[in-house]
Write a protein that holds these residues in place. Sequence first.
Motif, PDB file in Angstrom:
ATOM      1  N   LEU A  45     -11.900   0.198  -5.209  1.00  0.00           N
ATOM      2  CA  LEU A  45     -12.039   0.939  -3.519  1.00  0.00           C
ATOM      3  C   LEU A  45     -13.458   1.301  -2.962  1.00  0.00           C
ATOM      4  CD1 LEU A  45      -9.629   4.071  -3.108  1.00  0.00           C
ATOM      5  CD2 LEU A  45     -10.162   1.662  -1.322  1.00  0.00           C
ATOM      6  N   VAL A 162       0.432  -4.182  -2.199  1.00  0.00           N
ATOM      7  CA  VAL A 162      -1.368  -3.098  -3.369  1.00  0.00           C
ATOM      8  C   VAL A 162      -1.061  -1.669  -3.173  1.00  0.00           C
ATOM      9  CG1 VAL A 162      -3.089  -3.559  -2.736  1.00  0.00           C
ATOM     10  CG2 VAL A 162      -1.425  -5.602  -2.370  1.00  0.00           C
ATOM     11  N   SER A 164      -3.679   1.169  -2.622  1.00  0.00           N
ATOM     12  CA  SER A 164      -4.701   1.336  -2.342  1.00  0.00           C
ATOM     13  C   SER A 164      -6.132   0.692  -3.461  1.00  0.00           C
ATOM     14  CB  SER A 164      -5.443   2.537  -1.293  1.00  0.00           C
ATOM     15  OG  SER A 164      -5.047   3.526  -2.486  1.00  0.00           O
ATOM     16  N   TYR A 167      -7.126  -2.539  -4.234  1.00  0.00           N
ATOM     17  CA  TYR A 167      -7.086  -3.313  -2.728  1.00  0.00           C
ATOM     18  C   TYR A 167      -8.252  -4.072  -2.551  1.00  0.00           C
ATOM     19  CZ  TYR A 167      -9.580  -4.165   2.043  1.00  0.00           C
ATOM     20  OH  TYR A 167     -10.274  -4.809   3.039  1.00  0.00           O
ATOM     21  N   ASN A 170      -7.460  -8.152  -3.961  1.00  0.00           N
ATOM     22  CA  ASN A 170      -6.622  -8.738  -3.349  1.00  0.00           C
ATOM     23  C   ASN A 170      -6.832  -8.634  -2.060  1.00  0.00           C
ATOM     24  OD1 ASN A 170      -4.129  -8.042  -5.088  1.00  0.00           O
ATOM     25  ND2 ASN A 170      -4.429  -7.054  -5.547  1.00  0.00           N
ATOM     26  N   LYS A 171      -8.163  -8.295  -1.282  1.00  0.00           N
ATOM     27  CA  LYS A 171      -8.427  -8.388  -0.231  1.00  0.00           C
ATOM     28  C   LYS A 171      -8.268  -9.611  -0.071  1.00  0.00           C
ATOM     29  CE  LYS A 171     -12.651  -7.865   3.422  1.00  0.00           C
ATOM     30  NZ  LYS A 171     -13.894  -6.955   2.860  1.00  0.00           N
ATOM     31  N   VAL A 182      -1.025  -1.167   7.094  1.00  0.00           N
ATOM     32  CA  VAL A 182      -1.801  -0.391   6.143  1.00  0.00           C
ATOM     33  C   VAL A 182      -1.121   0.925   5.907  1.00  0.00           C
ATOM     34  CG1 VAL A 182      -3.438   1.937   5.500  1.00  0.00           C
ATOM     35  CG2 VAL A 182      -4.134  -0.489   5.585  1.00  0.00           C
ATOM     36  N   SER A 188      -9.118   6.683   1.345  1.00  0.00           N
ATOM     37  CA  SER A 188      -8.803   5.601   1.613  1.00  0.00           C
ATOM     38  C   SER A 188      -8.499   4.670   2.691  1.00  0.00           C
ATOM     39  CB  SER A 188      -7.896   5.681   0.460  1.00  0.00           C
ATOM     40  OG  SER A 188      -8.514   5.608  -1.224  1.00  0.00           O
ATOM     41  N   ILE A 192     -10.316   1.630   4.226  1.00  0.00           N
ATOM     42  CA  ILE A 192      -9.410  -0.068   4.324  1.00  0.00           C
ATOM     43  C   ILE A 192      -9.217  -0.649   5.379  1.00  0.00           C
ATOM     44  CG2 ILE A 192      -7.283  -0.852   3.858  1.00  0.00           C
ATOM     45  CD1 ILE A 192      -7.443   0.479   1.048  1.00  0.00           C
ATOM     46  N   ILE A 323       0.024  -2.550   2.536  1.00  0.00           N
ATOM     47  CA  ILE A 323      -1.268  -1.856   1.643  1.00  0.00           C
ATOM     48  C   ILE A 323      -0.504  -0.160   1.438  1.00  0.00           C
ATOM     49  CG2 ILE A 323      -3.575  -0.932   1.485  1.00  0.00           C
ATOM     50  CD1 ILE A 323      -4.403  -3.494   2.959  1.00  0.00           C
ATOM     51  N   ALA A 325      -1.721   3.004   1.002  1.00  0.00           N
ATOM     52  CA  ALA A 325      -2.866   4.076   0.926  1.00  0.00           C
ATOM     53  C   ALA A 325      -1.980   5.644   0.788  1.00  0.00           C
ATOM     54  CB  ALA A 325      -3.755   4.291   1.804  1.00  0.00           C
TER      55      ALA A 325
END
Length: 428
Positions: A45, A162, A164, A167, A170-171, A182, A188, A192, A323, A325
């Motif tokens: 992050l 994924v 967070s 992240y 893997n972006k 998300v 977080s 993201i 994602i 979070a």
Amino acid sequence: MRTHDFVAVGVGPFNLGLAALTADLPGLDGVFLERRPGFDWHPGLMLEGVTIQVPFLADLVTMADPTSRFSFLNYLKHTGRLYPFYIRESFYPLRAEYNAYCRWVAAQLPSIRWNTPVETVTHDGEAYLVHAAGETFRARKLVLGIGTAPRVPAVADQGPYVHSADYLPNKARLQGLDSITVVGSGQSAAEIYHDLLGEIDRHGYHLSWLTRSPRFFPMEYTKLTLEMTSPEYIRYHHALPAGTRDRLAREQRHLYKGISGDLIDAIHETLYAKSVAGPVPTTLLTGAELAGVIWDEPAQRYTLALHHAEQGRSFTAITQGLILATGYAPRVPSFLDPVRHRIRWDERGRFDVAVDYSIDAAGTEIFVQNAEEHTHSLTAPDLGMGAYRNSVIIKGLTGREVYPIERRIAFQQFGAPTAGLPRTLVTS
């Protein structure tokens, strides 16, 4: 075999602060064991320009010892960044800057042993034996600072999701998909979402942000609320029944797990700016709880089962990227199994943490860092309370108050007064 005064397991910000605050104490012999090769704080992050959520005074040492050579301001001076930081006129360091500061401190502490994963802890009748990486470290006391682990809802633990925490690595893969969702409503999740929103035009994905919370809660920074990060509130909260503490933990989440107001505004401003050219391919939805997840391997996509609590409606959503979070949870390491009988446990199998952060039956041998949210409330993960907690732990390690420990800092009081209200507030 050499007997240390204490062995600390794990080197995150809190135990790193303990290492810094004990580095120059004569007669105190401690060693810090960390499985990683070096310090690295939330690398997944480490977004450019993102700040930490506490002022620079909440560094590793200042709130215990403002004169420490390990302060954030001393780091800035030694790296030639003090005047730029001063001119910037912000109390909040960049996250990457805070990480670099911690690395700078860690590099000066020979008490830290990197690449040393702890395998098991035993007791020989007089002291603890910490077995790690082929070595055995003997100590009278332990400090556990292993941190928390990413929390993944059981319904979502399938497919290439994924968390967070992972992240950034893997972006690029996520941005190659046609849709990204998300899940979560904390800082977080917001960071993201904002990061992906900023590049949505370039990649062409549909971006969704879902949360079960009734709204995108801002972090509350009002001064009287901040007084809850205080010794008085720790004592008040710790003395409450366990059931009451658990209820408060749910009710108080937005006090320390919300989103910074500036980030919420920045997200809205980005949405507004992008909407000038037409509808933005994004969905923001509150009140939607993730009830189930199905990963379709051949189609390479998720079907999310969602439930809107306020309307009592269930529905589904399709997404390629997911994602989570969904925060972090404390963990009880298996290496403690041989000494479980020496530790206090509550009815739910959690550490029964005393107000002085000890968890052993004697109350003098094992201390924890950031494993006490259920007993000490929002102060447990707060970086600003790390130095206070370490001052208390150091007193437990040494038997004396090395760093002055504040007893009362708040203007308000918590709980009913034992002697009733002052006479001037009583009406006839």
